[in-house]
Motif scaffolding. Structure first.
Motif, PDB file in Angstrom:
ATOM      1  N   UNK A  32       0.846  -1.187   0.000  1.00  0.00           N
ATOM      2  CA  UNK A  32       0.000   0.000   0.000  1.00  0.00           C
ATOM      3  C   UNK A  32       0.882   1.238   0.000  1.00  0.00           C
ATOM      4  N   UNK A  33       0.745   2.062  -1.032  1.00  0.00           N
ATOM      5  CA  UNK A  33       1.518   3.295  -1.165  1.00  0.00           C
ATOM      6  C   UNK A  33       0.585   4.485  -0.963  1.00  0.00           C
ATOM      7  N   UNK A  34       1.070   5.527  -0.314  1.00  0.00           N
ATOM      8  CA  UNK A  34       0.224   6.696  -0.061  1.00  0.00           C
ATOM      9  C   UNK A  34      -0.095   7.465  -1.336  1.00  0.00           C
ATOM     10  N   UNK A  35       0.709   7.250  -2.376  1.00  0.00           N
ATOM     11  CA  UNK A  35       0.438   7.850  -3.686  1.00  0.00           C
ATOM     12  C   UNK A  35       1.233   7.080  -4.736  1.00  0.00           C
ATOM     13  N   UNK A  36       0.977   7.314  -6.036  1.00  0.00           N
ATOM     14  CA  UNK A  36       1.595   6.493  -7.079  1.00  0.00           C
ATOM     15  C   UNK A  36       2.959   6.955  -7.570  1.00  0.00           C
ATOM     16  N   UNK A  37       3.563   7.961  -6.937  1.00  0.00           N
ATOM     17  CA  UNK A  37       4.856   8.467  -7.415  1.00  0.00           C
ATOM     18  C   UNK A  37       5.992   7.731  -6.707  1.00  0.00           C
ATOM     19  N   UNK A  65      21.658   6.875  -0.855  1.00  0.00           N
ATOM     20  CA  UNK A  65      21.991   7.224   0.530  1.00  0.00           C
ATOM     21  C   UNK A  65      20.714   7.427   1.333  1.00  0.00           C
ATOM     22  N   UNK A  66      20.804   7.227   2.624  1.00  0.00           N
ATOM     23  CA  UNK A  66      19.645   7.406   3.503  1.00  0.00           C
ATOM     24  C   UNK A  66      19.192   8.857   3.511  1.00  0.00           C
ATOM     25  N   UNK A  67      20.142   9.787   3.501  1.00  0.00           N
ATOM     26  CA  UNK A  67      19.780  11.210   3.499  1.00  0.00           C
ATOM     27  C   UNK A  67      18.927  11.559   2.287  1.00  0.00           C
ATOM     28  N   UNK A  68      19.324  11.056   1.114  1.00  0.00           N
ATOM     29  CA  UNK A  68      18.546  11.327  -0.095  1.00  0.00           C
ATOM     30  C   UNK A  68      17.156  10.701  -0.024  1.00  0.00           C
ATOM     31  N   UNK A 106      11.134  11.143   0.646  1.00  0.00           N
ATOM     32  CA  UNK A 106       9.933  10.936   1.450  1.00  0.00           C
ATOM     33  C   UNK A 106       9.332  12.279   1.855  1.00  0.00           C
ATOM     34  N   UNK A 107      10.177  13.216   2.279  1.00  0.00           N
ATOM     35  CA  UNK A 107       9.693  14.532   2.703  1.00  0.00           C
ATOM     36  C   UNK A 107       9.013  15.273   1.557  1.00  0.00           C
ATOM     37  N   UNK A 108       9.471  15.015   0.319  1.00  0.00           N
ATOM     38  CA  UNK A 108       8.880  15.673  -0.849  1.00  0.00           C
ATOM     39  C   UNK A 108       7.576  15.014  -1.276  1.00  0.00           C
ATOM     40  N   UNK A 109       7.277  13.841  -0.679  1.00  0.00           N
ATOM     41  CA  UNK A 109       5.994  13.210  -0.950  1.00  0.00           C
ATOM     42  C   UNK A 109       6.034  11.879  -1.651  1.00  0.00           C
ATOM     43  N   UNK A 154      11.547  18.621  -5.220  1.00  0.00           N
ATOM     44  CA  UNK A 154      10.308  19.402  -5.291  1.00  0.00           C
ATOM     45  C   UNK A 154       9.425  18.964  -6.451  1.00  0.00           C
ATOM     46  N   UNK A 155      10.039  18.327  -7.468  1.00  0.00           N
ATOM     47  CA  UNK A 155       9.264  17.863  -8.626  1.00  0.00           C
ATOM     48  C   UNK A 155       8.204  16.846  -8.211  1.00  0.00           C
ATOM     49  N   UNK A 156       8.492  16.079  -7.162  1.00  0.00           N
ATOM     50  CA  UNK A 156       7.511  15.092  -6.676  1.00  0.00           C
ATOM     51  C   UNK A 156       6.261  15.797  -6.184  1.00  0.00           C
ATOM     52  N   UNK A 157       6.450  16.828  -5.381  1.00  0.00           N
ATOM     53  CA  UNK A 157       5.322  17.584  -4.853  1.00  0.00           C
ATOM     54  C   UNK A 157       4.523  18.254  -5.962  1.00  0.00           C
TER      55      UNK A 157
END
Length: 325
Positions: free
Chosen positions: A12-17, A27-30, A35-38, A273-276
């Motif tokens: 189950x994904x919160x959205x399809x991107x 890397x974990x940071x990336x 995730x933060x971008x959505x 930001x492109x994800x958002x």
């Protein structure tokens, strides 16, 4: 209230991107930034079979003790794999979105033993990025297909987590190949893989690498087959990849029947930001057309729901060009 939630590979994904396998997911940071971008999920940078082999051979050439060959090769291979397993474990602890591992292979080889370790490290699914360029004139199409099917079937017998296969667009009959993967209990396919493409520098007279990034127009390479495959083999999830640079492109692939869209090049060009931006467009489009969930419109424009293959096949080509002088 609108819901962008989707199902992909039983997850189950919160959205399809979904962020595609690349250096952006190494890397974990990336991954935390994605995730933060959505992002709904990420596919980790591939663990390359050839890269591991080359690194092992490099270690071997540093010494003059042939009797140490097996030890050095084993150490180099295990070191590369352990670093990858560490990335899986740390990513699972750092984010809440699904983590999909990726292995890039040309044969079954060591992947049989690696796959179990990848599953044990906590990967939610496994994407097989099979790199096999059919350039041998003595190998027929069936033998090429058998290479893919053999790798997929072997790894399916080793792990219980969902498996997807990232496919090239060069098969003679793509729906047939997807159907064969279905009978080998493969859960999904990614359409399509982007292989290394050569270019020739006419001044230096050298073969160089062409651009690795897709362009928005490249969506045409996958849109047709996302529609055809999702209609022909509906029990296999289709991830659309290549040329998805905007929310509009994502909507097109979802309408064609994609379960999710994998993005990469646009993230290199515009950042996370492109994800958002893509998600905002999807939200706005759904509101404009009065859809409350993605499942309400997913596949609405594939051949099965349109009742004809015409718009995806040659008849449309002839109809279009015959009207232009």
């Amino acid at each position: 209230m609108k819901s962008l939630e989707v199902k992909y590979l039983g997850l189950t994904l919160k959205n399809p991107v979904v962020v595609s396998s690349s250096g952006l997911t190494s890397t974990v940071d990336n991954i935390k930034k994605m995730e933060a971008a959505g992002a709904g999920a990420v596919v980790l940078k591939s663990l390359f079979q050839e890269q591991i082999t080359h690194e092992a051979q490099a270690y071997e050439h540093e010494g003059d003790y042939p009797e140490a060959h097996d030890y050095i090769m084993s150490y180099a291979v295990n070191n590369s794999v352990e670093e990858y397993l560490k990335l899986i474990r740390e990513a699972k602890q750092a984010v809440s979105i699904p983590i999909i591992a990726s292995i890039n292979c040309t044969s079954v080889g060591e992947w049989v033993s690696f796959a179990k370790r990848i599953e044990a490290a906590g990967a939610d699914a496994l994407e097989l990025n099979i790199y096999f360029l059919a350039s041998n004139k003595d190998m027929n199409a069936a033998a090429c297909e058998a290479q893919y099917l053999g790798i997929a079937a072997k790894l399916r017998s080793i792990v219980t987590i969902p498996i997807s296969v990232k496919m090239p667009k060069t098969f003679t009959n793509i729906p047939h190949m997807v159907d064969q993967l279905y009978y080998r209990k493969i859960n999904g396919v990614v359409l399509f893989n982007r292989f290394y493409e050569p270019d020739i520098n006419v001044e230096t007279m050298k073969v160089e690498s062409a651009s690795v990034f897709s362009s928005p127009s490249d969506i045409r390479e996958s849109l047709r087959w996302v529609g055809i495959v999702s209609a022909a083999v509906p029990l296999v999830d289709v991830a659309a990849s290549t040329g998805i640079h905007s929310g509009e492109a994502a909507i097109k692939q979802l309408l064609a029947g994609a379960a999710v869209v994998e993005v990469c090049s646009v993230l290199y060009k515009k950042g996370p930001k492109a994800i958002n931006e893509i998600l905002e467009f999807i939200n706005g489009w759904m509101g404009k057309h009065h859809y409350k969930s993605i499942e309400e419109f997913r596949g609405k424009m594939n051949p099965k729901n349109l009742g004809s293959l015409d718009v995806y096949e040659r008849s449309q080509f002839m109809r279009y060009y015959s009207s232009h002088e």
